[in-house]
Scaffold this motif. Structure first.
Motif, PDB file in Angstrom:
ATOM      1  N   SER A  99     -21.749  52.081   9.164  1.00 50.92           N
ATOM      2  CA  SER A  99     -22.578  51.345   8.220  1.00 50.92           C
ATOM      3  C   SER A  99     -21.865  50.067   7.777  1.00 50.92           C
ATOM      4  O   SER A  99     -20.649  49.924   7.904  1.00 50.92           O
ATOM      5  CB  SER A  99     -22.869  52.210   6.993  1.00 50.92           C
ATOM      6  N   GLU A 150     -30.868  66.212  14.992  1.00 49.68           N
ATOM      7  CA  GLU A 150     -29.921  65.420  14.207  1.00 49.68           C
ATOM      8  C   GLU A 150     -28.746  66.274  13.726  1.00 49.68           C
ATOM      9  O   GLU A 150     -27.610  65.790  13.666  1.00 49.68           O
ATOM     10  CB  GLU A 150     -30.614  64.750  13.012  1.00 49.68           C
ATOM     11  N   GLU A 176     -30.248  60.906   6.712  1.00 47.96           N
ATOM     12  CA  GLU A 176     -29.569  60.048   5.735  1.00 47.96           C
ATOM     13  C   GLU A 176     -28.398  60.781   5.077  1.00 47.96           C
ATOM     14  O   GLU A 176     -27.332  60.195   4.857  1.00 47.96           O
ATOM     15  CB  GLU A 176     -30.553  59.590   4.657  1.00 47.96           C
ATOM     16  N   VAL A 177     -28.595  62.051   4.770  1.00 46.61           N
ATOM     17  CA  VAL A 177     -27.525  62.836   4.147  1.00 46.61           C
ATOM     18  C   VAL A 177     -26.414  63.105   5.161  1.00 46.61           C
ATOM     19  O   VAL A 177     -25.218  63.026   4.828  1.00 46.61           O
ATOM     20  CB  VAL A 177     -28.083  64.163   3.598  1.00 46.61           C
ATOM     21  N   SER A 190     -25.583  61.186   7.576  1.00 45.76           N
ATOM     22  CA  SER A 190     -24.862  59.918   7.698  1.00 45.76           C
ATOM     23  C   SER A 190     -23.889  59.728   6.544  1.00 45.76           C
ATOM     24  O   SER A 190     -22.763  59.242   6.732  1.00 45.76           O
ATOM     25  CB  SER A 190     -25.859  58.755   7.743  1.00 45.76           C
ATOM     26  N   ASP A 191     -24.290  60.122   5.328  1.00 47.53           N
ATOM     27  CA  ASP A 191     -23.392  60.017   4.170  1.00 47.53           C
ATOM     28  C   ASP A 191     -22.149  60.889   4.363  1.00 47.53           C
ATOM     29  O   ASP A 191     -21.040  60.499   3.980  1.00 47.53           O
ATOM     30  CB  ASP A 191     -24.125  60.451   2.899  1.00 47.53           C
ATOM     31  N   ARG A 230     -27.148  56.677  15.124  1.00 42.88           N
ATOM     32  CA  ARG A 230     -27.993  56.690  13.924  1.00 42.88           C
ATOM     33  C   ARG A 230     -27.280  57.291  12.725  1.00 42.88           C
ATOM     34  O   ARG A 230     -27.738  57.143  11.584  1.00 42.88           O
ATOM     35  CB  ARG A 230     -29.297  57.441  14.201  1.00 42.88           C
ATOM     36  N   LEU A 231     -26.176  57.951  12.951  1.00 41.25           N
ATOM     37  CA  LEU A 231     -25.408  58.542  11.860  1.00 41.25           C
ATOM     38  C   LEU A 231     -24.294  57.616  11.379  1.00 41.25           C
ATOM     39  O   LEU A 231     -23.579  57.961  10.444  1.00 41.25           O
ATOM     40  CB  LEU A 231     -24.802  59.878  12.301  1.00 41.25           C
TER      41      LEU A 231
END
Length: 231
Positions: free
Chosen positions: A2, A117, A183-184, A186-187, A229-230
């Motif tokens: 990111s 995912e 999204e989680v 990825s966090d 995507r992560l």
């Protein structure tokens, strides 16, 4: 990775360059730990406070304190704000980790049940930790300590953050993440990335991440959910 994680890693590398002109390797390691623990994410612009805390912690004389402050400002202006290519530095505390990553053999992938995912996330984290422990087994403690220091500031819920710490500690499984959205997941990857930067430095961490992504791309689920995507 990111934009936030990339900026954190770049600023840390620029800071490392600025510190090396005024401090020895052991002092640089202390400085980077202080930065990671108290300034990297919450107060990245508080250079005066960082220098004051570090100088007090290391007992630096005024001349060395001044040289360090000037070195930091020059490096941040040139390499962080100015975005010039950052010269390579040996990651403080990495003990040769950067060179070791390139020679790591591939690790067999473990298939898990769950959404695509989650399967990709599971493989990505397993590969990251496998690579870390192969190049620097003692770094597990530093990763755990960094994750513990992130707790309370992390965007992850307390339960999920604790589950990540427990997994790093004893490979207890990542089932707590099985039903979480991308999204989680990825966090969680970001939290682990920051902790790995503390343990072996951003250069080795980026190499470990690239290795993990290549491995995760071999999963059948990666055709439906790309590992990138992560990041």
């Amino acid at each position: 990775m990111s934009t936030q994680a990339t900026d954190i890693a770049r600023r840390r590398r620029a800071l490392h360059v600025g510190l090396t002109g005024a401090l020895d390797e052991a002092q640089v390691l202390v400085a980077l730990r202080l930065w990671d623990q108290a300034f990297a994410q919450q107060r990245p612009g508080a250079i005066i406070e960082f220098v004051a805390q570090l100088s007090s912690q290391l007992g630096l004389p005024p001349k060395q304190r001044h040289e360090m402050r000037m070195g930091i400002y020059q490096a941040l202006l040139r390499y962080d704000a100015g975005r010039e290519p950052i010269p390579e530095t040996r990651p403080a505390g990495a003990r040769g980790a950067t060179n070791a990553v390139a020679s790591l053999p591939a690790t067999p992938l473990t298939s898990v049940r769950g959404p695509a995912e989650y399967a990709v996330f599971h493989a990505l984290l397993q590969q990251l930790m496998d690579g870390l422990l192969r190049i620097e087994a003692l770094a597990r403690h530093d990763v755990i300590q960094s994750l513990q220091q992130q707790q309370g500031r992390s965007v992850l819920s307390s339960d999920l953050h604790s589950a990540l710490i427990q997994w790093v500690r004893d490979d207890s499984g990542l089932g707590a993440y099985a039903a979480e959205p991308a999204e989680v997941l990825s966090d969680a990857v970001h939290a682990l990335y920051v902790a790995l930067c503390v343990a072996v430095g951003p250069v080795a961490t980026d190499q470990l991440l690239a290795r993990a992504v290549r491995a995760a791309e071999g999963l059948p689920e990666a055709a439906r959910f790309k590992p990138q995507r992560l990041l």
